[in-house]
Design a protein around this motif. Structure first.
Motif, PDB file in Angstrom:
ATOM      1  N   PRO A 128       0.817  -1.215   0.000  1.00 54.59           N
ATOM      2  CA  PRO A 128       0.000   0.000   0.000  1.00 54.59           C
ATOM      3  C   PRO A 128       0.852   1.267   0.000  1.00 54.59           C
ATOM      4  N   GLY A 129       0.506   2.190  -0.892  1.00 48.06           N
ATOM      5  CA  GLY A 129       1.204   3.464  -0.968  1.00 48.06           C
ATOM      6  C   GLY A 129       2.572   3.433  -1.625  1.00 48.06           C
ATOM      7  N   HIS A 130       3.022   2.286  -2.094  1.00 47.85           N
ATOM      8  CA  HIS A 130       4.322   2.175  -2.751  1.00 47.85           C
ATOM      9  C   HIS A 130       4.152   2.172  -4.272  1.00 47.85           C
ATOM     10  N   ALA A 131       5.284   2.223  -4.965  1.00 44.75           N
ATOM     11  CA  ALA A 131       5.230   2.339  -6.420  1.00 44.75           C
ATOM     12  C   ALA A 131       6.432   1.692  -7.084  1.00 44.75           C
ATOM     13  N   ILE A 132       6.231   1.319  -8.318  1.00 44.12           N
ATOM     14  CA  ILE A 132       7.329   0.988  -9.226  1.00 44.12           C
ATOM     15  C   ILE A 132       7.561   2.277  -9.999  1.00 44.12           C
ATOM     16  N   GLY A 133       8.668   2.939  -9.721  1.00 40.34           N
ATOM     17  CA  GLY A 133       8.938   4.251 -10.301  1.00 40.34           C
ATOM     18  C   GLY A 133       9.086   4.237 -11.810  1.00 40.34           C
ATOM     19  N   GLU A 134       9.113   5.441 -12.371  1.00 46.50           N
ATOM     20  CA  GLU A 134       9.185   5.571 -13.827  1.00 46.50           C
ATOM     21  C   GLU A 134      10.431   4.880 -14.382  1.00 46.50           C
ATOM     22  N   HIS A 135      10.200   4.079 -15.397  1.00 45.46           N
ATOM     23  CA  HIS A 135      11.277   3.365 -16.081  1.00 45.46           C
ATOM     24  C   HIS A 135      10.752   2.937 -17.448  1.00 45.46           C
ATOM     25  N   MET A 136      11.613   2.352 -18.237  1.00 47.02           N
ATOM     26  CA  MET A 136      11.203   1.799 -19.525  1.00 47.02           C
ATOM     27  C   MET A 136      12.051   0.578 -19.818  1.00 47.02           C
ATOM     28  N   HIS A 137      11.534  -0.259 -20.683  1.00 44.96           N
ATOM     29  CA  HIS A 137      12.264  -1.450 -21.119  1.00 44.96           C
ATOM     30  C   HIS A 137      12.605  -1.251 -22.589  1.00 44.96           C
ATOM     31  N   SER A 138      13.877  -1.224 -22.898  1.00 44.99           N
ATOM     32  CA  SER A 138      14.304  -0.926 -24.269  1.00 44.99           C
ATOM     33  C   SER A 138      14.139  -2.103 -25.219  1.00 44.99           C
TER      34      SER A 138
END
Length: 131
Positions: A58-68
């Motif tokens: 709860p309240g956590h996140a997978i931060g902004e990223h990308m898979h090339s």
């Protein structure tokens, strides 16, 4: 964390069967409050795909990223929150399926009850995350 039947199920692949409950939760190496069970690995699919149960507290996140190099598919099994893909907000709730193409910046935020996702990657995640 989960009432969903999948965590107590089995992962079966060409005669091999694993108890999902018996697989360890692995803390994400970058994002706190995020853990993964590796249901199908790159080694099992000869580098074609990987499948992971992802728990976000709860309240956590997978931060902004990308898979090339990878496509990513999310299936929300329980909980709620939202994903942001290239700045566009998408509500995540049980039953949501979201396809994320190669090279798209994205992040996922869990709501107050947390979230359980089934995440599929093709090609699979790098070994540093999937081993």
């Amino acid at each position: 964390m989960s009432k969903h039947p999948l965590p107590n199920g089995r992962s079966t692949f060409i005669g091999q069967e694993k108890s999902i409950a018996g697989l360890p939760w692995n803390h994400h190496p970058i994002y706190t409050g995020v853990s993964m069970k590796h249901l199908v690995t790159d080694a099992e699919t000869v580098g074609q795909l990987s499948l992971h149960l992802v728990g976000i507290a709860p309240g956590h996140a997978i931060g902004e990223h990308m898979h090339s190099t990878q496509w990513e598919l999310h299936q929300v099994l329980e909980g709620s929150g939202e994903a942001v893909l290239e700045g566009k907000r998408i509500t995540y709730a049980t039953g949501t399926v979201c396809t994320i193409p190669v090279g798209i910046k994205h992040e996922v935020f869990a709501g107050c009850d947390g979230m359980l996702l089934l995440a599929t990657f093709s090609p699979p995640l790098a070994r540093r995350l999937s081993s």
